[in-house]
Design a protein around this motif. Structure first.
Motif, PDB file in Angstrom:
ATOM      1  N   LYS A 138       0.624  -1.166  -0.006  1.00  0.00           N
ATOM      2  CA  LYS A 138      -0.065  -0.130  -0.133  1.00  0.00           C
ATOM      3  C   LYS A 138       0.883   1.263   0.139  1.00  0.00           C
ATOM      4  N   ASP A 139       2.294   1.353  -0.316  1.00  0.00           N
ATOM      5  CA  ASP A 139       2.845   2.116  -0.184  1.00  0.00           C
ATOM      6  C   ASP A 139       3.599   2.717  -1.493  1.00  0.00           C
ATOM      7  N   TYR A 173      -4.668   8.158  -0.934  1.00  0.00           N
ATOM      8  CA  TYR A 173      -3.380   8.183  -0.592  1.00  0.00           C
ATOM      9  C   TYR A 173      -2.938   9.310   0.062  1.00  0.00           C
ATOM     10  N   GLU A 174      -2.174   9.292   1.295  1.00  0.00           N
ATOM     11  CA  GLU A 174      -1.816  10.503   1.971  1.00  0.00           C
ATOM     12  C   GLU A 174      -0.270  10.688   1.885  1.00  0.00           C
ATOM     13  N   VAL A 175       0.132  11.849   2.052  1.00  0.00           N
ATOM     14  CA  VAL A 175       1.348  11.951   1.911  1.00  0.00           C
ATOM     15  C   VAL A 175       2.207  11.694   3.363  1.00  0.00           C
ATOM     16  N   MET A 176       3.140  10.923   3.382  1.00  0.00           N
ATOM     17  CA  MET A 176       3.749  10.430   4.583  1.00  0.00           C
ATOM     18  C   MET A 176       5.149  11.200   4.709  1.00  0.00           C
ATOM     19  N   SER A 177       5.677  11.496   3.799  1.00  0.00           N
ATOM     20  CA  SER A 177       6.996  12.490   3.745  1.00  0.00           C
ATOM     21  C   SER A 177       7.204  13.150   2.344  1.00  0.00           C
ATOM     22  N   VAL A 178       7.538  14.458   2.178  1.00  0.00           N
ATOM     23  CA  VAL A 178       7.757  14.974   1.117  1.00  0.00           C
ATOM     24  C   VAL A 178       8.901  16.342   1.146  1.00  0.00           C
ATOM     25  N   GLY A 222     -11.011  14.359  -4.275  1.00  0.00           N
ATOM     26  CA  GLY A 222     -10.594  13.196  -3.506  1.00  0.00           C
ATOM     27  C   GLY A 222      -9.102  12.909  -3.512  1.00  0.00           C
ATOM     28  N   LEU A 223      -8.421  13.652  -4.117  1.00  0.00           N
ATOM     29  CA  LEU A 223      -7.002  13.381  -4.398  1.00  0.00           C
ATOM     30  C   LEU A 223      -6.139  14.347  -3.464  1.00  0.00           C
ATOM     31  N   MET A 224      -4.923  13.807  -2.824  1.00  0.00           N
ATOM     32  CA  MET A 224      -4.169  14.721  -2.399  1.00  0.00           C
ATOM     33  C   MET A 224      -3.192  15.361  -3.460  1.00  0.00           C
ATOM     34  N   VAL A 225      -2.838  16.644  -3.384  1.00  0.00           N
ATOM     35  CA  VAL A 225      -2.053  17.173  -4.485  1.00  0.00           C
ATOM     36  C   VAL A 225      -1.004  18.260  -3.872  1.00  0.00           C
ATOM     37  N   LEU A 271      -8.754   8.523   4.713  1.00  0.00           N
ATOM     38  CA  LEU A 271      -8.843   9.233   3.655  1.00  0.00           C
ATOM     39  C   LEU A 271      -9.874   8.843   2.674  1.00  0.00           C
ATOM     40  N   ALA A 272      -9.898   7.555   2.586  1.00  0.00           N
ATOM     41  CA  ALA A 272     -10.737   6.816   1.428  1.00  0.00           C
ATOM     42  C   ALA A 272     -12.348   7.411   2.015  1.00  0.00           C
TER      43      ALA A 272
END
Length: 328
Positions: free
Chosen positions: A128-129, A168-173, A185-188, A212-213
């Motif tokens: 899932k990553d 899908y959520e941002v874990m690190s960026v 519905g999308l993280m951007v 988030l889903a």
């Protein structure tokens, strides 16, 4: 002898490294990247290059860290008013794309266009990553068959958006984005020129989130209900109750998203559940709405038939009264 050696060294340096042309400047380099949940990457680059040199600009060249690149040719993806031909070249670590213009850009003119493609093996999926590294590199110009460096000015428009798969959520960026948007519905993650520069590498690690889903599902349901309510309202139905439920649902879903961004997953899940309940109420209310009935307005007149009956009754009473008077 020393002079010949110096000339020879200069020739070697020019051969080993591309020439520099400050007369060619990068005005815009905008990366729009869509990361799919199967690991495929869709990317569209918007570019503008100013040719202030004396030589015509024949094309541009840039690197993609992917072993297989498929160009997409349509108006929304690869498009240029000058027309172009893409040549793919396998290089160490990926693929180099050489775009040759059908019509060279003359001195003093600007080339602008879009370049769209699908890239494999650019992102890594493990369960899932998902993770991806996106190099932000300036393209090189192609002038007289040679690659020439393009200058990047302080006011060059360097931006990017990366659309993660739904839920899908941002874990690190890295580098830090200007903002993490939530669209359809999308993280951007989104970068502005103040946050992104040529030479940076965008590194993102993301993971699927059940919470988030739920928020994304509510968002989809709310947008559909909004359209359905408008249709029902335009047809004359009373939708005030459904509108109230929808408004409350949107408020709760926004709170769910805000608390989710603060990593309070328990509270976010609760707000998402409240929102879903209100959306279900709105849906049920909309199904049960009836058309607004219009009560006909009275004109203040009786029907002609009724008026005739009244007139006849009055005449009959008059005759009876006269006969009675005559007898007396």
């Amino acid at each position: 002898m020393a002079k010949k050696t110096l000339v020879y060294l200069i020739i070697l340096l020019l051969t080993a490294y591309p020439a520099s042309a400050s007369e060619l400047s990068l005005d815009r380099w905008v990366l729009n990247v869509t990361l799919n949940d199967n690991g495929l990457v869709d990317e569209t680059i918007q570019a503008e290059i100013l040719n202030s040199d004396t030589s015509p600009l024949d094309g541009i060249s840039f690197f993609i860290p992917s072993s297989k690149v498929t160009m997409i040719y349509d108006f929304s993806h690869t498009f240029s008013s000058t027309g172009l031909v893409a040549q793919e070249q396998t290089v160490q670590g990926g693929t180099r794309i050489n775009l040759i213009f059908n019509e060279s850009v003359k001195a003093g003119d600007k080339w602008d266009g879009r370049i769209g493609f699908t890239a494999e093996n650019m992102a890594v999926k493990e369960g899932k990553d998902l993770s991806i590294n996106i190099p932000v590199q300036a393209p090189q110009a192609i002038v007289s068959g040679k690659n020439v460096n393009i200058s990047v000015t302080p006011d060059s428009d360097i931006r990017s958006q990366v659309f993660l798969p739904k839920a899908y959520e941002v874990m690190s960026v890295q580098p830090e984005p200007f903002k993490d948007l939530f669209q359809y519905g999308l993280m951007v993650p989104t970068w502005t020129p103040e946050k992104l520069h040529i030479g940076d590498t965008i590194s993102i690690k993301a993971s699927y989130s059940d919470v988030l889903a739920k928020i994304a599902s509510n968002d989809d349901m709310a947008r559909k209900l909004k359209a359905d309510i408008k249709v029902a309202k335009d047809s004359g139905k009373n939708v005030s109750e459904a509108e109230t439920y929808l408004s409350t649902a949107n408020d709760n879903n926004n709170k769910a998203l805000a608390t989710f961004g603060g990593k309070d997953y328990t509270t976010a899940s609760q707000f998402a559940a409240y929102a879903n309940d209100q959306l279900t109420n709105a849906e049920n209310s909309l199904k049960g709405t009836a058309a607004v009935t219009q009560i006909p307005k009275s004109t203040g007149k009786t029907t002609p038939g009724f008026e005739a009956y009244v007139l006849g009754f009055v005449l009959l009473i008059t005759v009876i009264i006269r006969r009675k008077n005559n007898k007396t």
